[in-house]
Motif scaffolding. Structure first.
Motif, short mmCIF file in Angstrom:
data_model
loop_
_atom_site.label_atom_id
_atom_site.label_comp_id
_atom_site.label_asym_id
_atom_site.label_seq_id
_atom_site.Cartn_x
_atom_site.Cartn_y
_atom_site.Cartn_z
N SER A 7 63.62 63.83 20.16
CA SER A 7 64.41 63.35 19.02
C SER A 7 63.53 62.79 17.90
O SER A 7 64.02 62.07 17.03
N GLU A 8 62.22 63.11 17.92
CA GLU A 8 61.27 62.54 16.96
C GLU A 8 61.79 62.63 15.52
O GLU A 8 62.27 63.68 15.08
N THR A 9 61.72 61.52 14.82
CA THR A 9 62.06 61.48 13.42
C THR A 9 61.08 62.33 12.64
O THR A 9 59.89 62.36 12.96
N ALA A 10 61.55 63.03 11.62
CA ALA A 10 60.64 63.80 10.77
C ALA A 10 59.84 62.83 9.91
O ALA A 10 60.42 61.96 9.24
N PHE A 11 58.53 62.95 9.95
CA PHE A 11 57.63 62.12 9.16
C PHE A 11 56.94 62.98 8.12
O PHE A 11 56.74 64.17 8.32
N PHE A 12 56.58 62.36 7.00
CA PHE A 12 55.94 63.07 5.90
C PHE A 12 54.45 62.78 5.86
O PHE A 12 54.02 61.65 6.11
N ALA A 13 53.67 63.78 5.51
CA ALA A 13 52.22 63.58 5.31
C ALA A 13 52.04 63.07 3.89
O ALA A 13 52.38 63.75 2.93
N VAL A 14 51.53 61.86 3.76
CA VAL A 14 51.30 61.28 2.42
C VAL A 14 49.85 60.88 2.26
O VAL A 14 49.14 60.69 3.19
#
Length: 188
Positions: A181-188
């Motif tokens: 169920s991992e939350t979508a994370f953004f590469a910043v």
């Protein structure tokens, strides 16, 4: 003859988050009693499905008109006199629970000339993480989500991990650091 030393513990930032940052804890984007204000609450969960008791969830958002009191707002900073801060920090409790008290942000102009759906930018830090992770919170039922340029870059099967669901006192948004169920994370 060499012997196997066994597995060594992984590097960790240790239990320092609550020691070093607790004094900065302020979950209020707006003052109590602000018309239309609500809570966004959730759990911070690790890869094993265990709540994270020593984490930090920070949010940054536009005001209801989609403006920031910040010099990087391309339309110019808007000075605030109503107590709106745009920023909140919530420490997780022993059960991994966090929450911020806020108002719904307005839409933002996107770099491509379109519009971003109302959202909160989120930074998560926790024991065992050497780098922060960044995500967004969008709101269930908002038709503007479909055209949001950032949300549209997320695999369709994972977009639901960025959508807060209605709850009795506002919205629910659980953050899963790993796993199915991992939350979508953004590469910043």
């Amino acid at each position: 003859m060499m012997t196997d030393p066994g597995t060594t513990p992984s590097q960790t930032v240790g239990p320092f988050l609550s020691i070093g940052m607790e004094w900065l804890h302020d979950p209020y984007v707006v003052p109590k009693g602000t018309p239309g204000a609500f809570w966004i609450r959730g759990l911070l969960v690790d890869g094993a499905g265990t709540p994270v008791p020593d984490g930090i969830v920070e949010t940054w958002q536009a005001d209801p008109q989609g403006r920031f009191d910040h010099p990087d707002d391309p339309r110019g900073a808007v000075a605030r006199t109503d107590g709106f801060r745009g920023f909140a920090r919530s420490m997780t409790n022993a059960a991994g629970e966090w929450g911020v008290f806020t108002v719904r942000p307005g839409s933002l102009p996107a770099l491509d000339g379109g519009t971003e759906a109302p959202h909160l930018d989120v930074t998560v830090m926790a024991r065992g993480m050497l780098q922060r992770v960044v995500t967004r919170i969008y709101f269930a039922g908002d038709d503007r989500n479909a055209a949001d340029p950032a949300l549209s870059t997320v695999d369709p099967s994972r977009r639901a991990t960025l959508i807060a669901q209605p709850a009795d006192d506002g919205y629910r948004f659980d953050i899963y650091l790993q796993g199915d169920s991992e939350t979508a994370f953004f590469a910043v």
